[in-house]
Design an enzyme around this catalytic site. Structure first.
Site, short mmCIF file in Angstrom:
data_model
loop_
_atom_site.label_atom_id
_atom_site.label_comp_id
_atom_site.label_asym_id
_atom_site.label_seq_id
_atom_site.Cartn_x
_atom_site.Cartn_y
_atom_site.Cartn_z
N CYS A 114 -8.59 29.88 7.67
CA CYS A 114 -8.16 31.26 7.53
C CYS A 114 -8.66 32.07 8.72
CB CYS A 114 -8.63 31.94 6.25
SG CYS A 114 -8.05 31.15 4.77
N ARG A 165 -6.13 28.74 12.74
CA ARG A 165 -7.11 28.60 11.67
C ARG A 165 -6.47 28.35 10.30
NH1 ARG A 165 -12.09 30.42 13.30
NH2 ARG A 165 -12.74 30.64 11.15
N TRP A 204 -5.25 29.38 5.11
CA TRP A 204 -5.28 27.94 4.83
C TRP A 204 -5.80 27.86 3.39
CZ3 TRP A 204 -8.80 24.18 3.36
CH2 TRP A 204 -8.40 22.84 3.57
N ASN A 237 -12.16 35.00 4.85
CA ASN A 237 -12.18 33.61 5.32
C ASN A 237 -13.43 32.96 4.73
OD1 ASN A 237 -13.40 32.22 8.42
ND2 ASN A 237 -12.32 31.17 6.80
N GLY A 238 -13.23 31.88 3.96
CA GLY A 238 -14.38 31.18 3.38
C GLY A 238 -14.13 30.91 1.91
N GLU A 255 -9.12 7.43 18.41
CA GLU A 255 -8.54 8.74 18.72
C GLU A 255 -7.01 8.67 18.75
OE1 GLU A 255 -9.55 11.59 18.60
OE2 GLU A 255 -8.27 12.81 19.87
N LYS A 295 -4.64 10.95 16.36
CA LYS A 295 -3.56 11.80 16.88
C LYS A 295 -2.26 11.44 16.18
CE LYS A 295 -5.42 14.24 18.26
NZ LYS A 295 -6.82 14.30 18.46
N GLU A 329 -2.25 12.35 12.27
CA GLU A 329 -2.35 13.75 11.86
C GLU A 329 -1.11 14.56 12.21
OE1 GLU A 329 -5.43 16.31 13.47
OE2 GLU A 329 -5.33 15.36 15.43
N HIS A 364 -10.75 -9.77 10.74
CA HIS A 364 -11.57 -9.75 9.52
C HIS A 364 -10.90 -8.93 8.41
CE1 HIS A 364 -14.87 -11.77 11.53
NE2 HIS A 364 -14.66 -10.96 12.56
N LYS A 403 -7.15 24.23 12.61
CA LYS A 403 -7.90 23.85 13.81
C LYS A 403 -9.40 23.84 13.54
CE LYS A 403 -8.04 23.33 18.38
NZ LYS A 403 -7.69 21.94 18.72
O1 M6R Z 1 -14.02 22.10 16.20
P1 M6R Z 1 -14.49 20.69 15.96
O2 M6R Z 1 -14.51 19.87 17.22
O3 M6R Z 1 -15.80 20.63 15.25
O4 M6R Z 1 -13.40 20.06 15.01
C1 M6R Z 1 -13.57 18.79 14.46
C2 M6R Z 1 -12.32 18.28 13.80
O5 M6R Z 1 -11.92 19.13 12.76
C3 M6R Z 1 -11.15 18.14 14.79
O6 M6R Z 1 -11.49 17.32 15.86
C4 M6R Z 1 -9.92 17.57 14.09
O7 M6R Z 1 -10.16 16.25 13.69
C5 M6R Z 1 -8.69 17.67 14.98
N1 M6R Z 1 -7.56 18.06 14.20
C6 M6R Z 1 -8.37 16.39 15.68
O8 M6R Z 1 -7.20 16.46 16.43
#
Ligand code: M6R
Length: 606
Positions: free
Chosen positions: A2, A28, A75, A101-102, A479, A483, A486, A502, A601
């Site tokens: 949020c 956010r 969010w 927010n929270g 990674e 990507k 997500e 395994h 984010k």
């Molecule tokens: O702001 P941060 O680096 O702490 O965020 C961590 C994760 O939330 C962030 O990397 C998330 O996994 C991304 N969506 C990855 O693309």
């Protein structure tokens, strides 16, 4: 999660700027949005489910009159993303508007109490208790200001609040506890917002609030108060330069693509972070008995690679841990001789902050790498490094990941030199090699972009992907997997290539795409064995490898040719095709890569 913003102007309407700032906060959360303004003794509210731009056209956010207002992009945590649950929320009389927010942990108890006293709740949110609670205190004879203080004193949990009210239409109130909140000051008026970046179009003069503080803002000044003792806190604004140029898509269809292509430029900044801070951090790491390196999501992948680099270059043992697991996995051994190096792009990820809070309570040394100046992480660290990747708007981390890696390489080099594990000559040679990386990344972007685009079309209908890598490139496989899943929602696995037999190999059948990250380093000959194993079972091998490696090429069904690079630094260029692969697959499937479903984010809830 949020985003909130509030503006109070001396002489003009706020709605246009509220929407402008809100759009910069959309990273956010983006399931619903709303705006409240006060005009001629009337509290106006527009809100609904959907993205800001769409709602702005539908509901006319920008045309709402009034010199004071608050806005919210959501969010969802409590209550589905719909009109009723969208913020701002109000009291029974519609005189108080709150954006939040929270999470309010004790909202159920407060809500039951208020319902017994006759308050009517419209939404399922935790937030709605706040305006009702303020209203209740006013009914009991408190002034509006005191009612707000009393109400927030009862809240438990995490909250950044923006409050406006017909009871005092020239006063905007901000409250901060665990969720971030900054204050902005300009000639035209005053602001509150979830981050500094969203205020960058309006002012450079900001005050970062600390937990347990609230601010009362009028056009002619501000007063900050500590909620627990109601004492005034003296804080002066800082001038923070944040360019707004990177907040624009600059002709790219999506922020994610723009940010992928920005990497050659911003990597140069990250590689050149100030040696002074690297030295300070290296000294503290060197003194520690045990080192933990923590992060979430992509930042955890950076932590994992960081641990390998510290071991390889500086001969330092740093245990990589997923932030949310840190206390349960290692809490018992954290003490005054421990260091925790936290990696967080936003500097606001609650899992990271909670882990640090715990480590701090055990007197451990807290260090940080972040992309966000004045974030909570920067304020709790003994030493932090600002990676300088410039704002990242796309929810999927791309340029900030390679920026984190660049800083970790530099840190390992400085630590290696300090500890006598690298000679001056070796250090100088490494500096020359790392300085070449932005150029290598530029070449990769130029050469592989059209190849990867075609592959994305060809493989977008797959049921799942498997990503494999070894050694330094195992975190890159992880990674690539993150990507892909997500932003495309295609289930994907990632494993160290050697581990694939395994268990994961049982998923392999005719046509399953298996992506190998295979630079020409010491892992290559083992990777070839793993490729043979997969091929024998019908997998389609998609390999990222050196352009002249004919053996790998022949073995593969698809080949993504990479330029020659010092293999120690290969993870940075080798992740680029994987970022592009995920991006193009998402667009082929018609997904929005900038705003994947259910994500935000900055993850500020536990
Ligand atoms: O702001 P941060 O680096 O702490 O965020 C961590 C994760 O939330 C962030 O990397 C998330 O996994 C991304 N969506 C990855 O693309």
């Amino acid at each position: 999660m949020c985003g909130i913003i509030g503006i109070l102007y001396k002489g003009r309407h706020v709605a246009k700027d509220l929407v402008r700032g809100l759009k910069l906060l959309e990273y956010r959360g983006y399931d619903s949005a709303g705006v409240a303004t006060i005009n001629r003794d009337e509290l106006l509210i527009e809100k609904d489910k959907g993205r800001i731009d769409v709602l702005n056209s539908k509901l006319g956010f920008e045309d709402m009159p009034g010199r004071i207002g608050v806005a919210h992009t959501r969010w969802a945590t409590h209550g589905a993303p719909d009109k009723i649950n969208a913020h701002p929320h109000t009291d029974c009389d519609g005189k108080i508007a709150v954006v939040h927010n929270g999470i309010i942990d004790n909202f159920n108890e407060i809500k039951d109490e208020l319902i017994r006293k006759g308050h009517i709740f419209k939404s399922l949110t935790d937030t709605e208790v706040i305006p009702h609670l303020i209203e209740e205190y006013i009914k009991n004879g408190y002034s509006y200001r005191d009612a707000v203080i009393e109400a927030v004193s009862r809240l438990e949990g995490a909250y950044a609040l923006g409050i406006i009210s017909l009871y005092d239409p020239n006063l905007m109130i901000g409250v901060k506890q665990l969720s971030p909140l900054v204050v902005g000051l300009s000639e035209d008026g005053v602001f509150i917002a979830s981050d500094i970046n969203s205020l960058s179009p309006f002012t450079k003069n900001v005050i970062v609030l600390d937990d347990g503080e609230m601010v009362f803002l009028r056009t002619d000044g501000y007063e900050i108060m500590r909620i627990s003792n109601r004492q005034r806190v003296d804080k002066k604004p800082l001038t923070i330069e944040i360019g707004t140029q990177f907040a624009d898509k600059e002709g790219y269809v999506h922020y994610m693509l723009k940010e992928i292509f920005e990497q050659p430029v911003v990597l140069n900044y990250s590689i050149r972070v100030q040696e002074h801070y690297l030295n300070l951090m290296a000294e503290l790491l060197d003194r520690s008995k045990e080192i933990f390196i923590i992060g979430a999501g992509t930042s955890y992948h950076a932590a994992l690679l960081g641990s390998m680099i510290l071991s390889r270059i500086a001969r330092l043992t740093a245990i990589p841990v997923i932030a949310s697991e840190f206390v349960s996995q290692y809490g018992d051994v954290v003490n005054v001789e421990s260091s925790v190096l936290a990696i967080s792009q936003s500097g606001e990820t609650i899992d990271v902050l909670k882990a640090i809070e715990f480590a701090k309570s055990r007197a451990a040394t807290i260090l940080g790498i972040t992309n966000t100046l004045a974030s909570t992480l920067t304020r709790v660290c003994r030493v932090y490094i600002h990676q300088q990747s410039l704002p990242e708007i796309g929810v999927a981390a791309t340029k900030t990941f390679t920026g984190q890696l660049a800083v970790l390489y530099r840190l390992a080099m400085v630590a290696g030199k300090r500890r006598g594990k690298l000679s001056q000559r070796e250090m100088d040679e490494m500096k020359v090699e790392i300085a070449k990386i932005p150029g290598v990344v530029e070449a990769v972007l130029r050469n592989v972009d059209p190849i990867v685009k075609k592959l994305a079309k060809k493989y977008s209908k797959t049921k799942y992907f498997i990503f494999l890598g070894r050694g330094l490139n195992y975190p890159i496989a992880l990674e690539g997997r993150l990507k892909m899943l997500e932003i495309t929602y295609i289930p994907s696995l990632a494993y160290p290539a050697g581990e694939s037999k395994h268990g994961p190999i049982s998923l392999v059948e005719e046509g399953v795409p298996v992506i190998f990250v295979a630079p020409p380093d010491e892992t290559r000959r083992f990777i070839i064995g793993n490729m043979e194993e997969m091929k024998a079972r019908g997998a389609k091998l998609i390999t990222i490898g050196y352009s002249d490696d004919s053996e790998l090429k022949e073995l593969s069904d698809e080949y993504i040719p990479m330029p020659m690079v010092n293999t120690l630094f290969s993870p940075i260029p080798y992740v680029i095709p994987l970022q592009l692969f995920a991006y193009y697959t998402a667009t082929v499937l018609g997904r929005d890569p900038d705003k994947p479903r259910n994500l935000a984010k900055s993850v500020t809830v536990l």
